[in-house]
Design a protein around this motif. Sequence first.
Motif, PDB file in Angstrom:
ATOM      1  N   UNK A  61     -32.648 -41.084  11.129  1.00 34.97           N
ATOM      2  CA  UNK A  61     -31.847 -42.108  11.804  1.00 34.97           C
ATOM      3  C   UNK A  61     -32.557 -42.617  13.044  1.00 34.97           C
ATOM      4  N   UNK A  62     -33.177 -41.693  13.770  1.00 39.11           N
ATOM      5  CA  UNK A  62     -33.812 -42.095  15.031  1.00 39.11           C
ATOM      6  C   UNK A  62     -34.850 -43.184  14.772  1.00 39.11           C
ATOM      7  N   UNK A  63     -35.731 -42.970  13.794  1.00 42.02           N
ATOM      8  CA  UNK A  63     -36.802 -43.947  13.543  1.00 42.02           C
ATOM      9  C   UNK A  63     -36.253 -45.190  12.842  1.00 42.02           C
ATOM     10  N   UNK A  64     -35.364 -44.999  11.874  1.00 42.98           N
ATOM     11  CA  UNK A  64     -34.921 -46.146  11.083  1.00 42.98           C
ATOM     12  C   UNK A  64     -33.944 -47.058  11.817  1.00 42.98           C
ATOM     13  N   UNK A  65     -33.108 -46.463  12.699  1.00 45.55           N
ATOM     14  CA  UNK A  65     -32.018 -47.283  13.237  1.00 45.55           C
ATOM     15  C   UNK A  65     -31.933 -47.309  14.754  1.00 45.55           C
ATOM     16  N   UNK A  66     -32.593 -46.381  15.435  1.00 47.39           N
ATOM     17  CA  UNK A  66     -32.222 -46.189  16.834  1.00 47.39           C
ATOM     18  C   UNK A  66     -33.310 -46.493  17.857  1.00 47.39           C
ATOM     19  N   UNK A  67     -34.482 -46.902  17.400  1.00 45.72           N
ATOM     20  CA  UNK A  67     -35.545 -47.053  18.394  1.00 45.72           C
ATOM     21  C   UNK A  67     -35.524 -48.418  19.069  1.00 45.72           C
ATOM     22  N   UNK A 105     -47.463 -23.750  28.027  1.00 45.80           N
ATOM     23  CA  UNK A 105     -46.002 -23.656  28.154  1.00 45.80           C
ATOM     24  C   UNK A 105     -45.593 -24.760  29.114  1.00 45.80           C
ATOM     25  N   UNK A 106     -44.976 -25.793  28.577  1.00 46.18           N
ATOM     26  CA  UNK A 106     -44.763 -27.004  29.367  1.00 46.18           C
ATOM     27  C   UNK A 106     -43.290 -27.393  29.412  1.00 46.18           C
ATOM     28  N   UNK A 107     -42.923 -28.106  30.465  1.00 54.16           N
ATOM     29  CA  UNK A 107     -41.578 -28.710  30.479  1.00 54.16           C
ATOM     30  C   UNK A 107     -41.644 -30.106  31.062  1.00 54.16           C
ATOM     31  N   UNK A 108     -40.659 -30.903  30.738  1.00 49.60           N
ATOM     32  CA  UNK A 108     -40.584 -32.285  31.211  1.00 49.60           C
ATOM     33  C   UNK A 108     -39.123 -32.663  31.385  1.00 49.60           C
ATOM     34  N   UNK A 109     -38.920 -33.708  32.149  1.00 52.70           N
ATOM     35  CA  UNK A 109     -37.555 -34.209  32.324  1.00 52.70           C
ATOM     36  C   UNK A 109     -37.625 -35.717  32.438  1.00 52.70           C
ATOM     37  N   UNK A 110     -36.600 -36.386  31.952  1.00 50.83           N
ATOM     38  CA  UNK A 110     -36.588 -37.834  32.138  1.00 50.83           C
ATOM     39  C   UNK A 110     -35.734 -38.540  31.112  1.00 50.83           C
ATOM     40  N   UNK A 111     -35.683 -39.878  31.249  1.00 50.74           N
ATOM     41  CA  UNK A 111     -34.829 -40.669  30.368  1.00 50.74           C
ATOM     42  C   UNK A 111     -35.418 -40.850  28.970  1.00 50.74           C
ATOM     43  N   UNK A 112     -34.533 -40.890  27.984  1.00 53.00           N
ATOM     44  CA  UNK A 112     -34.877 -41.155  26.584  1.00 53.00           C
ATOM     45  C   UNK A 112     -33.974 -42.302  26.140  1.00 53.00           C
ATOM     46  N   UNK A 113     -34.364 -42.978  25.063  1.00 51.42           N
ATOM     47  CA  UNK A 113     -33.646 -44.192  24.668  1.00 51.42           C
ATOM     48  C   UNK A 113     -33.373 -44.195  23.165  1.00 51.42           C
ATOM     49  N   UNK A 114     -32.099 -44.328  22.819  1.00 56.08           N
ATOM     50  CA  UNK A 114     -31.749 -44.438  21.395  1.00 56.08           C
ATOM     51  C   UNK A 114     -30.631 -45.461  21.256  1.00 56.08           C
ATOM     52  N   UNK A 115     -30.773 -46.353  20.288  1.00 54.04           N
ATOM     53  CA  UNK A 115     -29.743 -47.359  20.062  1.00 54.04           C
ATOM     54  C   UNK A 115     -28.649 -46.731  19.217  1.00 54.04           C
ATOM     55  N   UNK A 116     -27.783 -45.966  19.881  1.00 53.30           N
ATOM     56  CA  UNK A 116     -26.678 -45.307  19.192  1.00 53.30           C
ATOM     57  C   UNK A 116     -25.372 -45.958  19.628  1.00 53.30           C
TER      58      UNK A 116
END
Length: 435
Positions: A61-67, A105-116
């Motif tokens: 769904x993420x790739x087909x509809x939400x990017x 061993x890594x971590x990250x934080x921040x905004x993500x975007x999905x057309x939901x």
Amino acid sequence: MSKSLQAIRGMNDILPEQTPAWRYLERTFATLLDGYGYHEIRLPIMEFTELFARGIGEGTDVVDKEMYTFLDRNEESLTLRPEGTAGCVRAVLEHGMTGGGQVQKLWYAGPMFRYEKPQKGRYRQFHQIGVEVFNLPGPDIDAELIVLTARLWQRLGLTDAVTLQLNSLGSSADRGRYREALVAYLQERFEQLDEDSQRRLTTNPLRILDSKNAQTQALLQDAPTLADYLDDESRAHFDGLKARLDAAGIRYQINPKLVRGLDYYGRTVFEWVTDKLGAQGTVCAGGRYDGLITQFGGKPTPGVGFAMGVERLVLLLETLACLPGDLQRPADLYLCAFGEAAELAGLKLAEQLRDARPDLRLLVNAGAGSFKSQFKKADKSGALWAMILGEDELAAQQVALKPLRGDAPQEKVDFAALAARLDEILPPAGFGRGN
Ligand code: HAM
């Protein structure tokens, strides 16, 4: 207000009254990860579209509809990241960080975007804090990731509000064999499947397992289960993980229907869920993705990680009243100055005090004003003390300190003795959890 002057649907402003909770959560998490030896990586919020199409998988769904995908001025197809794993893998490969079996061993934080479809706990711009580990193939590190999330719930006071769901998706060969069996079973019952599941039967059949449709779920009761298709190695991996969680005293539910919405997973998958937030109950989710790096053209490199939804966790902290009361530390002082000479001296004095006490929270009155109006502003600011500098005080090289909360007596203090006096009357450095 005209639509173009409003925020985009599903993209929220995080207002000043909300940011202390966000900072509390982010800081608690960062401190915890420091304690386990993880390092922060900061990644771009856009990548070439192909990275996500290949990494997350066509048919999801993420790739087909939400990017959120668009062409830049150079006609290159770019996408606002819908998640952090693909970009993190791209970065470690690009910088040779996993070569020679190096562990990361890594971590990250921040905004993500999905057309939901926006709703409570589901937004089009949302924030994740994620962790990714490379070059550790065993169940010990899967267990560590789960143990550290459990410790986060404990630090946040959320232990009783979340439960752990666990499953193994096996190797890709296991899933291949299972997929065939599942498709054969469902094909015979095609007409009884809901529309979405009928489509998924060709695009992504394993996702049918977590269909919300009751009739489809009923059909699945007697379907073959993935657990029966695991090879010895995958089974040993899963057993190793469960043994470690048992040893650490972490309770879990095996959920054979947990398949996750992104294609890169194999073996361990897990989700922490809560029933306190309605439909959007997954607050943290992840798993192992040993095949992803070869998919990107790298040498075989085990990977495992998770991401948690910051909005959902903040909502949960608010809903359960788990936010500490002292998140927003009040200002220490509010400087009222009367007349231009006092204002100039006040500015100099304020900067000297900041030199002496770097954590000082000192509000300097701006916009002049009468005694009454400055005092009103001082009181409204929430500061603990008003520091008054008028003509008389200036002549005597003193300030008057007047308490705004509590009933300590007003006092006059020489400029030269002020920093030392503040050390005595103000809360100690580091007081409060807000910042
Ligand atoms: P995910 O399950 O797609 O996994 O997202 C992880 C978490 O992000 C979810 O459990 C949820 O809390 C939050 N989340 C997802 N979509 C939304 C949304 N639209 N609004 C609010 N919160 C949302 C991943 O993204 C993987 N990259 C996790 C991972 C890292 N696996 C391995 N490493």
